[in-house]
Design a protein around this motif. Structure first.
Motif, PDB file in Angstrom:
ATOM      1  N   LEU A   1       0.825  -1.206   0.000  1.00  0.00           N
ATOM      2  CA  LEU A   1       0.000   0.000   0.000  1.00  0.00           C
ATOM      3  C   LEU A   1       0.860   1.256   0.000  1.00  0.00           C
ATOM      4  N   LEU A   2       1.895   1.276   0.820  1.00  0.00           N
ATOM      5  CA  LEU A   2       2.754   2.455   0.892  1.00  0.00           C
ATOM      6  C   LEU A   2       3.503   2.669  -0.427  1.00  0.00           C
ATOM      7  N   ARG A   3       3.953   1.585  -1.039  1.00  0.00           N
ATOM      8  CA  ARG A   3       4.606   1.721  -2.347  1.00  0.00           C
ATOM      9  C   ARG A   3       3.614   2.220  -3.399  1.00  0.00           C
ATOM     10  N   PHE A   4       2.387   1.799  -3.285  1.00  0.00           N
ATOM     11  CA  PHE A   4       1.349   2.244  -4.214  1.00  0.00           C
ATOM     12  C   PHE A   4       1.114   3.747  -4.060  1.00  0.00           C
ATOM     13  N   LEU A   5       1.068   4.217  -2.809  1.00  0.00           N
ATOM     14  CA  LEU A   5       0.837   5.642  -2.555  1.00  0.00           C
ATOM     15  C   LEU A   5       2.003   6.492  -3.043  1.00  0.00           C
ATOM     16  N   ALA A   6       3.201   5.908  -3.053  1.00  0.00           N
ATOM     17  CA  ALA A   6       4.390   6.680  -3.431  1.00  0.00           C
ATOM     18  C   ALA A   6       4.586   6.773  -4.936  1.00  0.00           C
ATOM     19  N   ARG A   7       3.816   6.026  -5.689  1.00  0.00           N
ATOM     20  CA  ARG A   7       4.001   6.022  -7.142  1.00  0.00           C
ATOM     21  C   ARG A   7       3.576   7.355  -7.763  1.00  0.00           C
ATOM     22  N   VAL A   8       4.408   7.879  -8.610  1.00  0.00           N
ATOM     23  CA  VAL A   8       4.134   9.131  -9.319  1.00  0.00           C
ATOM     24  C   VAL A   8       4.370   8.898 -10.813  1.00  0.00           C
ATOM     25  N   PRO A   9       3.390   9.191 -11.663  1.00  0.00           N
ATOM     26  CA  PRO A   9       2.059   9.671 -11.311  1.00  0.00           C
ATOM     27  C   PRO A   9       1.216   8.558 -10.689  1.00  0.00           C
TER      28      PRO A   9
ATOM     29  N   ALA B   1       1.734   2.165   9.672  1.00  0.00           N
ATOM     30  CA  ALA B   1       2.851   2.088  10.617  1.00  0.00           C
ATOM     31  C   ALA B   1       2.386   1.542  11.963  1.00  0.00           C
ATOM     32  N   ARG B   2       1.209   1.969  12.414  1.00  0.00           N
ATOM     33  CA  ARG B   2       0.656   1.506  13.682  1.00  0.00           C
ATOM     34  C   ARG B   2       0.340   0.010  13.619  1.00  0.00           C
ATOM     35  N   LEU B   3      -0.188  -0.436  12.483  1.00  0.00           N
ATOM     36  CA  LEU B   3      -0.508  -1.846  12.314  1.00  0.00           C
ATOM     37  C   LEU B   3       0.759  -2.695  12.346  1.00  0.00           C
ATOM     38  N   ASP B   4       1.812  -2.230  11.696  1.00  0.00           N
ATOM     39  CA  ASP B   4       3.087  -2.959  11.730  1.00  0.00           C
ATOM     40  C   ASP B   4       3.634  -3.038  13.153  1.00  0.00           C
ATOM     41  N   GLU B   5       3.487  -1.955  13.901  1.00  0.00           N
ATOM     42  CA  GLU B   5       3.961  -1.934  15.292  1.00  0.00           C
ATOM     43  C   GLU B   5       3.197  -2.947  16.141  1.00  0.00           C
ATOM     44  N   LEU B   6       1.868  -2.973  15.977  1.00  0.00           N
ATOM     45  CA  LEU B   6       1.057  -3.930  16.737  1.00  0.00           C
ATOM     46  C   LEU B   6       1.394  -5.367  16.353  1.00  0.00           C
ATOM     47  N   ALA B   7       1.642  -5.604  15.064  1.00  0.00           N
ATOM     48  CA  ALA B   7       1.992  -6.947  14.608  1.00  0.00           C
ATOM     49  C   ALA B   7       3.296  -7.415  15.243  1.00  0.00           C
ATOM     50  N   ARG B   8       4.275  -6.525  15.333  1.00  0.00           N
ATOM     51  CA  ARG B   8       5.552  -6.894  15.962  1.00  0.00           C
ATOM     52  C   ARG B   8       5.350  -7.223  17.431  1.00  0.00           C
ATOM     53  N   THR B   9       4.502  -6.453  18.097  1.00  0.00           N
ATOM     54  CA  THR B   9       4.228  -6.702  19.515  1.00  0.00           C
ATOM     55  C   THR B   9       3.619  -8.084  19.716  1.00  0.00           C
ATOM     56  N   LEU B  10       2.669  -8.452  18.856  1.00  0.00           N
ATOM     57  CA  LEU B  10       2.017  -9.752  18.984  1.00  0.00           C
ATOM     58  C   LEU B  10       2.973 -10.891  18.651  1.00  0.00           C
ATOM     59  N   ARG B  11       3.848 -10.682  17.675  1.00  0.00           N
ATOM     60  CA  ARG B  11       4.822 -11.730  17.343  1.00  0.00           C
ATOM     61  C   ARG B  11       5.816 -11.933  18.481  1.00  0.00           C
ATOM     62  N   ASP B  12       6.167 -10.852  19.173  1.00  0.00           N
ATOM     63  CA  ASP B  12       7.140 -10.949  20.262  1.00  0.00           C
ATOM     64  C   ASP B  12       6.551 -11.594  21.515  1.00  0.00           C
TER      65      ASP B  12
END
Length: 246
Positions: free
Chosen positions: A155-163, A186-197
């Motif tokens: 998703l982030l790579r998609f948002l960064a595409r220009v045009p 970013a928040r979702l990635d942080e929560l995922a790391r917490t659950l994996r740990d």
């Protein structure tokens, strides 16, 4: 319908006199199959859909688990897969991947608001599912939730595409809210790391319990559509109810 008749005879040994299209979900086409032995429910996943390979990759495995769950203590409260003549729980041709079930007469909970008694029955059914030993040998075929979020990077790579590859009107909306989307990813990635740990307790989770996937029968509620079943935290079966008025 002739192709369906042929595969039912060839793979299941079932001859049908009537096949009727039913309301299905987004993942598969649905049909009622009437025979001299009774009625069946046929799910056909079109090979032409991009979602089908992912949904059917482990179809035979998870249906084996569902068949096991249909025994005590969930007997009569989960769908009952019908095996092919060679003992498989699914089959395929060039057009579709197929799974056959015993037919359940009734309606789904989304068709009529459930009374308090049915809400309690659904809670009990979910609790009974979660109390089954997720480490049992019969459940070993299931995947375990790993909290991966590969779609965030996409998703982030998609948002960064220009045009932007989006149509102009959709692009304006997405770009306007891109900071919110980036923060949420970013928040979702942080929560995922917490659950994996510090992983929580894993249970057998249906992963898609909602009104459309619960059949109201004459004697009990029945859970349908088990494509997402895995070993996961119990909360995975609660998130769809978040924000519901009841």
């Amino acid at each position: 319908m002739e192709a369906f008749r042929e595969i039912l005879v060839a793979r299941y040994g079932i001859r049908t006199y009537k096949i009727t299209r039913q309301k299905g979900g987004w993942s598969a086409l649905a049909y009622r199959v009437d025979t001299s032995r009774g009625a069946y429910f046929l799910k056909a996943y079109p090979q032409s859909r991009a979602s089908t390979p992912k949904l059917t990759a482990h179809l035979d495995d998870y249906l084996s688990v569902v068949a096991w769950l249909g025994k005590d203590p969930l007997e009569g409260r989960v769908v009952h897969p019908v095996a092919t003549l060679d003992g498989k729980n699914s089959c395929a041709d060039d057009e579709n991947v197929y799974a056959l079930f015993e037919y359940i007469e009734g309606e789904t909970l989304e068709e009529r608001e459930p009374p308090e008694s049915e809400i309690r029955a659904l809670a009990e059914l979910t609790g009974d599912l979660h109390n089954i030993d997720a480490s049992a040998p019969e459940a070993s075929r299931l995947m375990q939730e790993d909290f991966s979020t590969p779609f965030c990077g996409d998703l982030l790579r998609f948002l960064a595409r220009v045009p932007s590859p989006l149509p102009e009107d959709a692009g304006r909306i997405v770009l306007r809210d891109s900071k919110t989307i980036q923060d949420a990813a970013a928040r979702l990635d942080e929560l995922a790391r917490t659950l994996r740990d510090a992983p929580p307790r894993y249970v057998l989770a249906h992963m898609d319990i909602r009104g459309a996937n619960v059949m109201r029968g004459p004697d009990s509620l029945t859970l349908l559509d088990w494509e997402g079943i895995k070993r996961a935290p119990a909360e995975a079966d609660l998130f769809l109810f978040w924000g519901c008025p009841r």
